[in-house]
Scaffold this motif. Structure first.
Motif, PDB file in Angstrom:
ATOM      1  N   SER A  91       0.852  -1.191   0.000  1.00  0.00           N
ATOM      2  CA  SER A  91       0.000   0.000   0.000  1.00  0.00           C
ATOM      3  C   SER A  91       0.883   1.234   0.000  1.00  0.00           C
ATOM      4  CB  SER A  91      -0.925   0.017   1.221  1.00  0.00           C
ATOM      5  OG  SER A  91      -0.165   0.189   2.412  1.00  0.00           O
ATOM      6  N   ASN A  92       0.229   2.375  -0.137  1.00  0.00           N
ATOM      7  CA  ASN A  92       0.912   3.654  -0.068  1.00  0.00           C
ATOM      8  C   ASN A  92      -0.105   4.690   0.364  1.00  0.00           C
ATOM      9  OD1 ASN A  92       2.044   6.302  -1.085  1.00  0.00           O
ATOM     10  ND2 ASN A  92       3.715   4.944  -1.646  1.00  0.00           N
ATOM     11  N   GLY A  93       0.319   5.653   1.172  1.00  0.00           N
ATOM     12  CA  GLY A  93      -0.617   6.669   1.624  1.00  0.00           C
ATOM     13  C   GLY A  93      -1.420   6.212   2.824  1.00  0.00           C
ATOM     14  N   CYS A  94      -2.276   7.104   3.314  1.00  0.00           N
ATOM     15  CA  CYS A  94      -2.922   6.844   4.599  1.00  0.00           C
ATOM     16  C   CYS A  94      -4.146   7.750   4.731  1.00  0.00           C
ATOM     17  CB  CYS A  94      -1.923   7.129   5.720  1.00  0.00           C
ATOM     18  SG  CYS A  94      -2.499   6.708   7.363  1.00  0.00           S
ATOM     19  N   ALA A  95      -5.152   7.251   5.453  1.00  0.00           N
ATOM     20  CA  ALA A  95      -6.333   8.078   5.730  1.00  0.00           C
ATOM     21  C   ALA A  95      -6.114   9.001   6.909  1.00  0.00           C
ATOM     22  CB  ALA A  95      -7.549   7.196   5.973  1.00  0.00           C
ATOM     23  N   MET A  96      -5.060   8.740   7.678  1.00  0.00           N
ATOM     24  CA  MET A  96      -4.723   9.633   8.778  1.00  0.00           C
ATOM     25  C   MET A  96      -3.929  10.820   8.236  1.00  0.00           C
ATOM     26  SD  MET A  96      -3.996   6.794  11.763  1.00  0.00           S
ATOM     27  CE  MET A  96      -3.345   5.480  10.730  1.00  0.00           C
ATOM     28  N   ALA A  97      -3.693  11.821   9.062  1.00  0.00           N
ATOM     29  CA  ALA A  97      -3.099  13.070   8.560  1.00  0.00           C
ATOM     30  C   ALA A  97      -2.116  13.647   9.575  1.00  0.00           C
ATOM     31  CB  ALA A  97      -4.198  14.087   8.256  1.00  0.00           C
ATOM     32  N   CYS A  98      -1.130  12.850   9.952  1.00  0.00           N
ATOM     33  CA  CYS A  98      -0.116  13.346  10.880  1.00  0.00           C
ATOM     34  C   CYS A  98       0.621  14.525  10.248  1.00  0.00           C
ATOM     35  CB  CYS A  98       0.855  12.227  11.234  1.00  0.00           C
ATOM     36  SG  CYS A  98       0.053  10.827  12.041  1.00  0.00           S
ATOM     37  N   ALA A  99       0.759  15.592  11.005  1.00  0.00           N
ATOM     38  CA  ALA A  99       1.257  16.844  10.428  1.00  0.00           C
ATOM     39  C   ALA A  99       2.715  16.774  10.012  1.00  0.00           C
ATOM     40  CB  ALA A  99       1.059  17.984  11.436  1.00  0.00           C
ATOM     41  N   TYR A 100       3.455  15.790  10.496  1.00  0.00           N
ATOM     42  CA  TYR A 100       4.890  15.671  10.209  1.00  0.00           C
ATOM     43  C   TYR A 100       5.172  14.579   9.180  1.00  0.00           C
ATOM     44  CZ  TYR A 100       3.645  12.238  13.677  1.00  0.00           C
ATOM     45  OH  TYR A 100       2.975  11.243  14.349  1.00  0.00           O
ATOM     46  N   ASN A 154       5.334   3.218   3.884  1.00  0.00           N
ATOM     47  CA  ASN A 154       4.630   4.379   3.341  1.00  0.00           C
ATOM     48  C   ASN A 154       3.141   4.412   3.687  1.00  0.00           C
ATOM     49  OD1 ASN A 154       6.934   5.437   2.013  1.00  0.00           O
ATOM     50  ND2 ASN A 154       6.687   3.905   0.409  1.00  0.00           N
ATOM     51  N   GLY A 155       2.755   3.737   4.757  1.00  0.00           N
ATOM     52  CA  GLY A 155       1.353   3.738   5.141  1.00  0.00           C
ATOM     53  C   GLY A 155       1.197   3.169   6.533  1.00  0.00           C
ATOM     54  N   ASP A 156      -0.038   2.823   6.891  1.00  0.00           N
ATOM     55  CA  ASP A 156      -0.329   2.229   8.198  1.00  0.00           C
ATOM     56  C   ASP A 156      -1.129   0.955   7.954  1.00  0.00           C
ATOM     57  OD1 ASP A 156      -1.637   1.587  10.730  1.00  0.00           O
ATOM     58  OD2 ASP A 156      -0.872   3.523  11.425  1.00  0.00           O
ATOM     59  N   LEU A 157      -0.488  -0.194   8.148  1.00  0.00           N
ATOM     60  CA  LEU A 157      -1.117  -1.463   7.799  1.00  0.00           C
ATOM     61  C   LEU A 157      -2.305  -1.807   8.678  1.00  0.00           C
ATOM     62  CD1 LEU A 157       1.368  -1.702   5.988  1.00  0.00           C
ATOM     63  CD2 LEU A 157       1.503  -4.109   6.600  1.00  0.00           C
ATOM     64  N   SER A 158      -2.328  -1.310   9.911  1.00  0.00           N
ATOM     65  CA  SER A 158      -3.473  -1.566  10.769  1.00  0.00           C
ATOM     66  C   SER A 158      -4.741  -0.975  10.163  1.00  0.00           C
ATOM     67  CB  SER A 158      -3.225  -0.985  12.166  1.00  0.00           C
ATOM     68  OG  SER A 158      -4.273  -1.315  13.045  1.00  0.00           O
ATOM     69  N   LEU A 159      -4.613   0.200   9.586  1.00  0.00           N
ATOM     70  CA  LEU A 159      -5.756   0.810   8.906  1.00  0.00           C
ATOM     71  C   LEU A 159      -6.017   0.135   7.563  1.00  0.00           C
ATOM     72  CD1 LEU A 159      -7.935   2.977   8.853  1.00  0.00           C
ATOM     73  CD2 LEU A 159      -6.257   4.558   7.910  1.00  0.00           C
ATOM     74  N   ASP A 160      -4.946  -0.209   6.827  1.00  0.00           N
ATOM     75  CA  ASP A 160      -5.121  -0.907   5.548  1.00  0.00           C
ATOM     76  C   ASP A 160      -5.938  -2.179   5.723  1.00  0.00           C
ATOM     77  OD1 ASP A 160      -3.509   1.023   4.442  1.00  0.00           O
ATOM     78  OD2 ASP A 160      -1.754  -0.279   4.196  1.00  0.00           O
ATOM     79  N   ALA A 162      -8.472  -2.683   7.301  1.00  0.00           N
ATOM     80  CA  ALA A 162      -9.905  -2.417   7.266  1.00  0.00           C
ATOM     81  C   ALA A 162     -10.430  -2.305   5.838  1.00  0.00           C
ATOM     82  CB  ALA A 162     -10.231  -1.130   8.034  1.00  0.00           C
ATOM     83  N   VAL A 163      -9.511  -2.217   4.872  1.00  0.00           N
ATOM     84  CA  VAL A 163      -9.901  -2.043   3.470  1.00  0.00           C
ATOM     85  C   VAL A 163      -9.815  -3.355   2.706  1.00  0.00           C
ATOM     86  CG1 VAL A 163      -9.321  -0.852   1.308  1.00  0.00           C
ATOM     87  CG2 VAL A 163      -9.202   0.373   3.483  1.00  0.00           C
ATOM     88  N   SER A 164      -8.793  -4.172   3.006  1.00  0.00           N
ATOM     89  CA  SER A 164      -8.611  -5.429   2.279  1.00  0.00           C
ATOM     90  C   SER A 164      -7.938  -6.454   3.176  1.00  0.00           C
ATOM     91  CB  SER A 164      -7.763  -5.203   1.022  1.00  0.00           C
ATOM     92  OG  SER A 164      -6.380  -5.195   1.336  1.00  0.00           O
ATOM     93  N   ASP A 165      -7.777  -7.666   2.652  1.00  0.00           N
ATOM     94  CA  ASP A 165      -7.113  -8.744   3.379  1.00  0.00           C
ATOM     95  C   ASP A 165      -5.621  -8.813   3.084  1.00  0.00           C
ATOM     96  OD1 ASP A 165      -9.150  -9.809   4.935  1.00  0.00           O
ATOM     97  OD2 ASP A 165      -9.908 -11.075   3.316  1.00  0.00           O
ATOM     98  N   ASN A 166      -5.046  -7.783   2.503  1.00  0.00           N
ATOM     99  CA  ASN A 166      -3.615  -7.805   2.213  1.00  0.00           C
ATOM    100  C   ASN A 166      -2.771  -8.047   3.465  1.00  0.00           C
ATOM    101  OD1 ASN A 166      -4.058  -7.352  -0.471  1.00  0.00           O
ATOM    102  ND2 ASN A 166      -3.028  -5.361  -0.559  1.00  0.00           N
ATOM    103  N   VAL A 167      -3.123  -7.387   4.559  1.00  0.00           N
ATOM    104  CA  VAL A 167      -2.324  -7.504   5.776  1.00  0.00           C
ATOM    105  C   VAL A 167      -2.451  -8.911   6.351  1.00  0.00           C
ATOM    106  CG1 VAL A 167      -1.854  -6.520   8.044  1.00  0.00           C
ATOM    107  CG2 VAL A 167      -2.625  -5.040   6.178  1.00  0.00           C
ATOM    108  N   ARG A 168      -3.624  -9.480   6.323  1.00  0.00           N
ATOM    109  CA  ARG A 168      -3.812 -10.861   6.769  1.00  0.00           C
ATOM    110  C   ARG A 168      -2.901 -11.799   5.967  1.00  0.00           C
ATOM    111  NH1 ARG A 168      -7.880 -13.793   9.354  1.00  0.00           N
ATOM    112  NH2 ARG A 168      -9.302 -11.988   9.371  1.00  0.00           N
ATOM    113  N   ASP A 169      -2.827 -11.584   4.652  1.00  0.00           N
ATOM    114  CA  ASP A 169      -1.993 -12.429   3.804  1.00  0.00           C
ATOM    115  C   ASP A 169      -0.512 -12.271   4.146  1.00  0.00           C
ATOM    116  OD1 ASP A 169      -4.291 -13.268   2.541  1.00  0.00           O
ATOM    117  OD2 ASP A 169      -4.039 -11.954   0.798  1.00  0.00           O
ATOM    118  N   LEU A 170      -0.081 -11.053   4.432  1.00  0.00           N
ATOM    119  CA  LEU A 170       1.320 -10.821   4.795  1.00  0.00           C
ATOM    120  C   LEU A 170       1.670 -11.505   6.108  1.00  0.00           C
ATOM    121  CD1 LEU A 170       1.534  -7.053   3.816  1.00  0.00           C
ATOM    122  CD2 LEU A 170       2.789  -8.911   2.705  1.00  0.00           C
ATOM    123  N   VAL A 171       0.791 -11.389   7.096  1.00  0.00           N
ATOM    124  CA  VAL A 171       1.029 -12.054   8.381  1.00  0.00           C
ATOM    125  C   VAL A 171       1.122 -13.561   8.168  1.00  0.00           C
ATOM    126  CG1 VAL A 171       0.026 -12.537  10.656  1.00  0.00           C
ATOM    127  CG2 VAL A 171       0.014 -10.203   9.752  1.00  0.00           C
TER     128      VAL A 171
END
Length: 354
Positions: A91-100, A154-160, A162-171
């Motif tokens: 993945s790339n990018g994030c729905a969160m918006a950390c200012a730094y 380049n993202g946050d997999l915990s949030l990812d 919630a969108v797909s099973d990519n993280v489950r597959d990686l684990v």
């Protein structure tokens, strides 16, 4: 993957590369959002509507936009800090918006979640690379036994998750690799991760800062108290759990507020987790382009992040000119930070600090 999206996502537009629908993961994700407008694009990187929008669209795009693409390069970069290798990202990018966040200054004006749908190819590349490494010849600060792969640069997999099973597959991939662990940092609390059965082969680094700072700088993230509570749940579920004190932002009274955070951790973490706890300490890095972006949507954050009186230019490994705390002062402040950590959490090993 959870059946419902977290409240910070309300997907209304999906930008997708032409090949996306030829992958099962792409079709699965599209089926989750039948009412979303589908907008074909040639590349997930080149979307003018996201790179050139008004500042007021910044958070709206993070909430309403999803980008689907196909990961082209499967290269692995040596790291030596958070991990031994940076893996090809899912993945790339994030729905969160950390200012730094450095991803924002690399990707453009807005960086919503972009998911790569060819997850089988990514997982296969990971397995092949780990097999080529063989046994780790000697311990290092990353891990005493295993090769560690950063999965979420380049993202946050915990949030990812919630969108797909990519993280489950990686684990699942790392569950079957005898010489390698996956690793990612997060600022999000996703209970779905507790069902992934990692068996100690995935390391989650919970990113933390004092709660008052996080309310200003960690925009759209999980509250710090919830992150701390989740650490214990992740450990019980079979993850290796570490902590990422990042970024360390200096202001008047910083030692007192970081000391309070360490005390919260000490009170909340179970003994078994304390005995394996390790930390990364990362001092703030800022950037002129990100400063200008933040002034347009979150100027209060810049009162803390943009401190030329305390900062100096330094060229990064990627060639960018960034702002970091001035070297002599940074060394002193970092030493004070580590001393405070050793006093409040003497069992917490510092893996690296910079």
């Amino acid at each position: 993957m959870t059946d419902s999206l977290p409240p910070l996502l309300d997907i209304r537009r999906i930008f997708l590369e032409p090949e996306v629908e030829s992958f099962a993961r792409g079709r699965e994700i599209l089926a989750r959002f039948p009412g979303a407008e589908r907008i074909p694009v040639a590349s997930h990187w080149r979307i003018p509507e996201l790179r050139e929008g008004e500042a007021g669209d910044y958070l709206r795009n993070k909430r309403e936009v999803l980008v689907l693409g196909v990961k082209k390069g499967m290269g692995f970069r040596p790291n030596g800090r958070s991990a031994d290798f940076i893996a090809p990202s899912s993945s790339n990018g994030c729905a969160m918006a950390c200012a730094y966040c450095y991803v924002a200054r690399r990707k453009g004006h807005a960086n919503p979640v972009s998911v790569f749908v060819n997850i089988e190819e990514i997982c296969a590349a990971l397995a092949r690379h780990a097999a080529r490494q063989g046994a780790k010849p000697e311990p290092n600060q990353v891990d005493p036994r295993d090769w560690v792969y950063d999965l979420g640069e380049n993202g946050d997999l915990s949030l990812d998750a919630a969108v797909s099973d990519n993280v489950r597959d990686l684990v699942a991939v790392f569950r079957g690799l005898p010489n390698a662990k996956g690793s990612f940092a997060t600022k999000w609390v996703n209970p779905a991760l507790l069902d992934y059965d990692p068996r100690g082969r995935t390391r989650i680094r919970m990113s933390l800062m004092p709660a008052a700072l996080a309310r200003l700088l960690d925009v759209r993230t999980a509250p710090v108290a919830e992150r701390i509570r989740f650490m214990a749940e992740l450990h019980r579920a079979g993850y290796e759990v570490q902590v990422n004190f990042s970024p360390v932002v200096l202001r008047e009274g910083w030692e007192a507020e970081w000391g309070d955070l360490f005390d919260q951790l000490d009170a909340a973490l179970p003994e078994a987790l304390k005995q394996q706890l390790a930390a990364e300490i990362i001092m703030l890095t800022h950037n002129a382009a990100l400063h200008e972006l933040n002034l347009a949507w979150h100027p209060r954050a810049e009162e803390l992040l943009w401190r030329p009186d305390l900062q100096e230019d330094k060229r990064s490994e990627g060639g960018q000119v960034n702002l970091r705390y001035r070297t002599p002062w940074k060394k002193r402040w970092l030493a004070r930070f580590e001393a405070l950590l050793a006093q409040r959490l003497p069992y917490c090993r510092v893996r690296y600090a910079f």
